[in-house]
Design a protein around this motif. Structure first.
Motif, short mmCIF file in Angstrom:
data_model
loop_
_atom_site.label_atom_id
_atom_site.label_comp_id
_atom_site.label_asym_id
_atom_site.label_seq_id
_atom_site.Cartn_x
_atom_site.Cartn_y
_atom_site.Cartn_z
N UNK A 32 0.87 -1.17 0.04
CA UNK A 32 0.14 0.08 -0.24
C UNK A 32 0.82 1.14 0.04
N UNK A 33 2.08 1.25 0.81
CA UNK A 33 2.69 2.45 1.09
C UNK A 33 3.63 2.64 -0.41
N UNK A 34 3.95 1.53 -0.98
CA UNK A 34 4.84 1.58 -1.98
C UNK A 34 4.15 2.32 -3.47
N UNK A 35 2.82 1.66 -3.62
CA UNK A 35 1.75 2.09 -4.43
C UNK A 35 1.45 3.48 -4.53
N UNK A 36 1.19 3.82 -3.37
CA UNK A 36 0.58 5.12 -3.05
C UNK A 36 1.83 6.15 -3.18
N UNK A 37 2.97 5.78 -2.67
CA UNK A 37 3.90 6.94 -2.58
C UNK A 37 4.45 7.07 -4.30
N UNK A 38 4.34 6.11 -4.73
CA UNK A 38 4.91 6.24 -6.27
C UNK A 38 3.89 6.84 -7.09
N UNK A 39 2.55 6.55 -6.98
CA UNK A 39 1.57 7.31 -7.59
C UNK A 39 1.34 8.89 -7.06
N UNK A 40 1.69 9.21 -5.91
CA UNK A 40 1.54 10.47 -5.45
C UNK A 40 2.97 11.39 -5.96
N UNK A 41 4.16 10.47 -6.11
CA UNK A 41 5.28 11.15 -6.57
C UNK A 41 5.08 11.37 -8.10
N UNK A 42 4.56 10.39 -8.89
CA UNK A 42 4.33 10.62 -10.14
C UNK A 42 3.40 11.71 -10.54
N UNK A 43 2.44 12.01 -9.83
CA UNK A 43 1.37 13.09 -10.00
C UNK A 43 1.69 14.26 -9.39
N UNK A 64 -8.24 -5.51 5.19
CA UNK A 64 -8.29 -6.79 5.98
C UNK A 64 -8.48 -6.87 7.39
N UNK A 65 -8.80 -5.63 8.12
CA UNK A 65 -9.03 -5.44 9.43
C UNK A 65 -9.28 -3.79 9.75
N UNK A 66 -9.65 -3.57 10.92
CA UNK A 66 -10.02 -2.21 11.17
C UNK A 66 -8.63 -1.32 11.39
N UNK A 67 -7.64 -2.04 11.83
CA UNK A 67 -6.64 -1.23 12.04
C UNK A 67 -5.65 -0.87 10.94
N UNK A 68 -5.22 -1.93 10.06
CA UNK A 68 -4.28 -1.88 9.00
C UNK A 68 -4.61 -0.28 8.13
N UNK A 69 -5.72 -0.34 7.83
CA UNK A 69 -5.94 1.01 6.83
C UNK A 69 -5.73 2.33 7.63
N UNK A 70 -6.17 2.24 8.89
CA UNK A 70 -5.82 3.67 9.66
C UNK A 70 -4.35 3.89 9.66
N UNK A 84 0.77 6.52 7.89
CA UNK A 84 2.10 6.62 7.57
C UNK A 84 2.35 7.25 5.97
N UNK A 85 1.23 7.39 5.33
CA UNK A 85 1.29 8.25 4.16
C UNK A 85 1.00 9.62 4.48
N UNK A 86 0.62 10.08 5.34
CA UNK A 86 0.36 11.50 5.75
C UNK A 86 -1.02 12.02 5.58
N UNK A 87 -1.93 11.19 5.52
CA UNK A 87 -3.27 11.55 5.75
C UNK A 87 -3.90 11.83 7.27
N UNK A 88 -4.41 12.97 7.14
CA UNK A 88 -4.98 13.48 8.61
C UNK A 88 -6.05 12.29 9.07
N UNK A 89 -6.20 12.45 10.35
CA UNK A 89 -7.00 11.54 10.98
C UNK A 89 -8.50 11.49 10.22
N UNK A 90 -9.00 12.64 10.00
CA UNK A 90 -10.21 12.71 9.43
C UNK A 90 -10.38 12.34 8.04
N UNK A 91 -9.11 12.02 7.40
CA UNK A 91 -9.20 11.34 5.92
C UNK A 91 -8.97 9.94 5.70
#
Length: 119
Positions: free
Chosen positions: A73-84, A99-105, A110-117
Motif C-alpha cells: 500500500x505505501x509503495x503504490x501510494x507513494x509512487x502514485x503521488x510522486x508521479x502525479x 483486511x481488518x480495522x487497524x491496518x488502513x488507519x 504513514x502516508x500523511x493523511x490526517x485522522x479525518x481522511x
C-alpha cells in the motif's frame, strides 16, 4: 476465476472473500470523481496461496502486515503521488483494502493523511 473462499470458521472467512467494484465512466464535467492516474505495485509475497487441488487458501500469518499489506500500500501510494506531483494533503481522503480495522488507519497515517481522511 472462482471467488476466494476460506475454510468455515477460519480467520480468513471474514477478510478473504472476493470483492468487486463498478465504475461508470463518463464526461469529467458530469462525474462525481475524476481518475487522474493509477499505479500498480506487485511483488511475489507469500501472503495467501492455495495449493493445487486444495479447496481453501492458506495464510502466511507472519507476512500479513509486513511485508505484505504495509509495503504494498505505501509503495503504490507513494509512487502514485510522486508521479502525479501530489501529497496526502492534496486529497480529500483515501481508501484501501481492509483486511481488518487497524491496518488502513495505520497505513493512512504513514502516508500523511490526517485522522479525518483515513478510511
Amino acid at each position: 476465476m472462482a471467488p476466494r473462499k476460506a475454510k468455515p470458521g477460519d480467520a480468513l472467512e471474514y477478510t478473504a472473500g472476493a470483492g468487486g467494484g463498478a465504475y461508470t465512466i463518463g464526461p469529467a464535467d458530469e462525474s462525481p470523481a475524476l481518475i487522474n492516474a493509477s499505479y500498480s505495485y506487485v511483488t511475489d509475497t507469500p501472503d495467501f496461496w492455495r495449493r493445487e487441488y486444495q479447496k481453501y487458501p492458506e495464510h502466511g500469518m507472519r507476512f500479513t502486515g509486513e511485508p505484505a499489506y504495509f509495503k504494498h500500500i505505501t509503495e503504490a501510494a507513494t509512487h502514485l503521488m510522486e508521479a502525479s506531483g501530489t501529497t496526502a494533503k492534496d486529497y480529500n481522503g483515501q481508501s484501501s483494502i481492509k483486511p481488518n480495522t487497524k491496518f488502513p488507519q495505520k497505513v493512512a497515517g504513514q502516508l500523511g493523511f490526517s485522522a479525518e481522511h483515513r478510511t
